[in-house]
Enzyme design. Structure first.
Site, short mmCIF file in Angstrom:
data_model
loop_
_atom_site.label_atom_id
_atom_site.label_comp_id
_atom_site.label_asym_id
_atom_site.label_seq_id
_atom_site.Cartn_x
_atom_site.Cartn_y
_atom_site.Cartn_z
N SER A 44 43.31 -4.03 13.62
CA SER A 44 43.77 -4.09 14.48
C SER A 44 45.11 -3.04 15.29
O SER A 44 45.52 -2.93 16.26
CB SER A 44 44.88 -4.84 13.86
OG SER A 44 45.48 -4.67 12.56
N GLU A 45 44.54 -2.06 14.74
CA GLU A 45 45.46 -0.62 15.17
C GLU A 45 44.73 0.49 14.72
O GLU A 45 44.81 1.36 13.29
CB GLU A 45 47.03 -0.58 14.80
CG GLU A 45 48.02 -1.47 14.96
CD GLU A 45 49.12 -2.24 14.94
OE1 GLU A 45 49.32 -2.98 15.32
OE2 GLU A 45 49.01 -2.15 13.33
N THR A 46 45.16 1.80 15.23
CA THR A 46 44.40 3.19 14.91
C THR A 46 45.14 4.31 15.34
O THR A 46 46.15 3.80 16.49
CB THR A 46 44.02 3.48 15.25
OG1 THR A 46 41.81 2.95 15.10
CG2 THR A 46 42.95 4.65 14.78
N HIS A 75 52.33 -1.64 10.44
CA HIS A 75 51.79 -0.74 9.34
C HIS A 75 51.01 0.68 9.83
O HIS A 75 50.59 1.85 8.56
CB HIS A 75 50.86 -2.22 8.90
CG HIS A 75 49.64 -2.20 9.64
ND1 HIS A 75 48.96 -2.04 10.83
CD2 HIS A 75 48.00 -1.37 8.84
CE1 HIS A 75 47.45 -2.17 11.25
NE2 HIS A 75 46.89 -1.47 10.43
#
Length: 288
Positions: A44-46, A75
């Site tokens: 979902s995110e990096t 997060h």
């Protein structure tokens, strides 16, 4: 080669929570290279760690969905701060596009806890779409919506907030086309955050298929902005309120988020998000 680490965030149990890729030494990477790597990880995110613009800060970071860069996210902030802190009980300051994000690290048990202060207080983003469209976009009835009124808020990224009446309605919800795309256009967002009362807080789900995230196990930024939605619906008292949010249960990746909101004279003055993280992998990846 670039060094990377994978953490599960908003959990103290490996293989639950929200997976995060952390890429170190990203100063020489272009935006296109970062986007390519985020698409490769397909989480979902990096988050990409760079040298801070101001030496007394811990790091400059950039955060990417698989499809686009975003100015702030919860997060990645929690996971990156815990990664940078190592075994220390300390304070981390991250330079994010949305602003400076201070993160306090405490060790009250075997897994440290990180708490950040939201860099931006939420504001209303757009008019709320009709309830009939909201229900159709989720495969629900209008009777499944409530008791709060839906709302569209932003505090970095924008979200459509949709209260539902029960855990059963929350479990049944699924994005339904073409109504889903119509709803996102009407709300001027690409993310919807659903919630219902549960225990001493709320259980939630977040859908964002057009951003490459069919469902997110834990959304720290949306959890922070939820404060505005709750205040607008009379669900926050004067003073400090602490709420416990659970997300990702329906995905088999339960996540635990602590939301603390300070309210003075019916105005939000500060929002804090806290959570834990566990490292599950590390390695090297080619530079695109």
């Amino acid at each position: 080669m670039l060094r990377f680490h994978i953490y599960d965030v908003f959990t103290d149990t490996p293989f639950t929570g929200n997976p995060l890729a952390i890429v170190e030494g990203a100063d020489a990477l272009s935006s296109a290279q970062m986007q390519t790597l985020a698409r490769q990880f397909n989480l979902s995110e990096t988050i990409f760690i760079q040298r801070p613009a101001t030496p007394e800060h811990s790091a400059k970071v950039r955060i990417f969905f698989p499809t686009a860069e975003i100015p702030f996210a919860g997060h990645p902030t929690i996971g990156c701060a815990l990664h940078l802190a190592g075994d220390s009980e300390t304070r981390i300051t991250l330079e994010e596009q949305a602003g400076l994000v201070p993160v306090g690290i405490t060790r009250d048990g075997p897994i440290p806890l990180a708490e950040f202060t939201a860099p931006k207080l939420p504001v209303r983003h757009a008019d709320t779409p009709p309830q009939a469209l909201i229900a159709a976009a989720l495969g629900l009835s209008t009777h499944d919506l409530g008791p709060h009124a839906p709302g569209v808020w932003e505090g970095g990224p924008p979200f459509l907030y949709i209260p539902v009446t029960s855990l059963d309605a929350l479990a049944l919800a699924r994005p339904q086309e073409p109504a889903w795309s119509d709803l996102m256009r009407a709300a001027r967002v690409d993310c919807a955050y659903l919630y219902t009362v549960h225990g001493s807080g709320y259980r939630a789900r977040m859908f964002s298929p057009s951003a490459g995230i069919p469902e997110d196990p834990a959304t720290g930024s949306a959890s922070a902005i939820l404060a505005a939605q709750l205040l607008a619906n009379g669900a926050l008292a004067e003073g400090t309120t602490v709420l416990f949010l659970t997300q990702g249960v329906e995905m088999g990746r339960p996540s635990d988020i602590r939301l603390t909101v300070d309210v003075t004279a019916d105005q939000i003055t500060a929002i804090r998000i806290a959570g834990r993280a566990v490292k599950i992998a590390e390695g090297q990846i080619r530079i695109p």
